[in-house]
Enzyme design. Structure first.
Site, short mmCIF file in Angstrom:
data_model
loop_
_atom_site.label_atom_id
_atom_site.label_comp_id
_atom_site.label_asym_id
_atom_site.label_seq_id
_atom_site.Cartn_x
_atom_site.Cartn_y
_atom_site.Cartn_z
N VAL A 76 0.84 -1.19 0.00
CA VAL A 76 0.00 0.00 0.00
C VAL A 76 0.88 1.24 0.00
O VAL A 76 1.99 1.24 0.56
CB VAL A 76 -0.96 0.00 1.22
CG1 VAL A 76 -0.20 0.18 2.53
CG2 VAL A 76 -2.04 1.06 1.07
N CYS A 77 0.41 2.29 -0.66
CA CYS A 77 1.10 3.58 -0.65
C CYS A 77 0.04 4.65 -0.42
O CYS A 77 -1.06 4.36 0.04
CB CYS A 77 1.88 3.80 -1.94
SG CYS A 77 0.82 3.89 -3.41
N ALA A 78 0.35 5.89 -0.75
CA ALA A 78 -0.60 6.97 -0.49
C ALA A 78 -1.82 6.91 -1.40
O ALA A 78 -2.96 7.00 -0.94
CB ALA A 78 0.09 8.33 -0.64
#
Length: 378
Positions: A76-78
């Site tokens: 997951v990232c932003a």
């Protein structure tokens, strides 16, 4: 380099289901460490490590020994872009079940999961919408073809198909108080479905729009069910709880499962601490012990029931919640004025948005809300 076909995509809804089902979930969060430390995906069986994207540009050798060979790996990232690259790097290193979380933490923040809390005495149901990425809880009362929404979140997309599937006439949209940690979608939802929007007048001194007043003792009929308003100040001067069907107590941001509401988000901590104590130690004491408490927020994943819902009997909270068991008034005052977490991101701008004073663009509203729930006294 691994191709994009080596990386699978998982939606936030699918990931939430896994967490609610208590599956083992392994996550790599590729955001910078400050953002990760402030706010992350949590769950009872979630293992999560932080590996910033910029540290993995040349490969994932630095984290290979931390990656499970026998589990699915979720990255997951932003916003869902960097996670695809990191997931590809992991796939290239020989891991086969690698997923990128679609939409990243932006999507995580905005997901709402409906969970049935229980049935109503004269037919109908009560649903809780869990905003797992923000700790917000909203409610839908369904009775005899009519509905009432309480503490609506900003995103209307999850509510609308649910309302239409139930074939409901939405008659009431109520906010327990003027929210400071998230933008209310109440007025917008009411306008869309031609329902009436309600707000406690003591919280509405500065609002710029028309609304229906919520006053102590008011009763609202939804189908064959009654919602009764109980004035319960302390988090805000207008905070109001609702008793639904003599079974459920919606406490807004006054009482949580493992904590109590903070009185400082309008700069009135010293003024409102007495109201908070009176609500918790007198008004709530007069209510039926077997009411099921349903707050507007929760602080942590440990407060969730096995099905992902958040609730507990009032009698149990009087036994177990520390905030309800501080006998010395001075100690209580000190606890709720000095033992406070950081204030929510952009809380003043959120309050002004909920007053109708400002109207930020959608992306700005999203940024204003990013981060964890901070409505409670720790």
């Amino acid at each position: 380099m691994a191709s994009e076909t080596d990386v699978k995509i998982i939606t936030v809804k699918e990931l939430v289901k896994k967490i609610f089902n208590h599956e083992d979930v392994f996550i790599i969060d590729a955001r910078n460490t400050d953002d990760f430390d402030d706010w992350k995906i949590e769950g009872k069986n979630v293992e999560i490590i932080n590996a910033p994207y910029f540290e993995l540009l040349e490969g994932v050798d630095s984290i290979v020994d931390k990656l499970p060979k026998d589990k699915e790996i979720y990255v997951v990232c932003a916003k869902g872009g960097s996670s695809v690259f990191v997931a590809q790097q992991i796939a290239e290193a020989g891991f086969t079940n690698v997923y990128s979380v679609e939409g990243g933490m932006k999507a995580w923040s905005e997901h709402l999961e409906p969970i049935k809390i229980g049935e109503l005495k004269n037919g109908g149901d009560l649903y809780q919408f869990v905003r797992i990425g923000k700790g917000c809880l909203s409610y839908l009362v369904i009775s005899n073809g009519e509905g009432a929404m309480i503490d609506t979140s900003r995103m209307l997309d999850p509510y609308e198909p649910f309302l239409k599937k139930q074939d409901l006439k939405l008659t009431h949209v109520l906010d327990t108080h003027l929210h400071a940690d998230h933008i209310s979608g109440g007025r917008k939802l009411a306008d869309k479905f031609d329902a009436k929007y309600y707000l406690p007048p003591k919280d509405a001194n500065e609002v710029t729009f028309n609304y229906e007043e919520i006053n102590d003792g008011d009763e609202y009929t939804v189908g064959q069910t009654t919602i009764k308003a109980i004035y319960s100040p302390g988090h805000t001067i207008g905070s109001t709880s609702f008793i639904i069907d003599d079974q459920y107590l919606l406490t807004g941001d006054i009482l949580f499962i493992d904590s109590i509401g903070r009185p400082d988000l309008a700069g009135k901590a010293e003024d409102w601490v007495g109201d908070l104590r009176t609500t918790l130690y007198k008004r709530y004491k007069e209510l039926a012990d077997d009411l099921l408490v349903l707050p507007a927020h929760y602080m942590g994943i440990e407060e969730m029931n096995n099905d992902g819902s958040v609730s507990k009997k009032l009698s149990a909270l009087f036994q177990q919640n520390h905030g309800l068991n501080i006998t010395d008034e001075n100690e209580f005052r000190k606890t709720v004025t000095e033992n406070l977490p950081p204030q929510p991101n952009s809380y003043q701008e959120i309050r002004e948005t909920n007053m109708g004073k400002i109207a930020p663009e959608e992306e700005q509203q999203r940024e204003m809300e990013i981060g964890p729930n901070r409505c409670a006294v720790r």
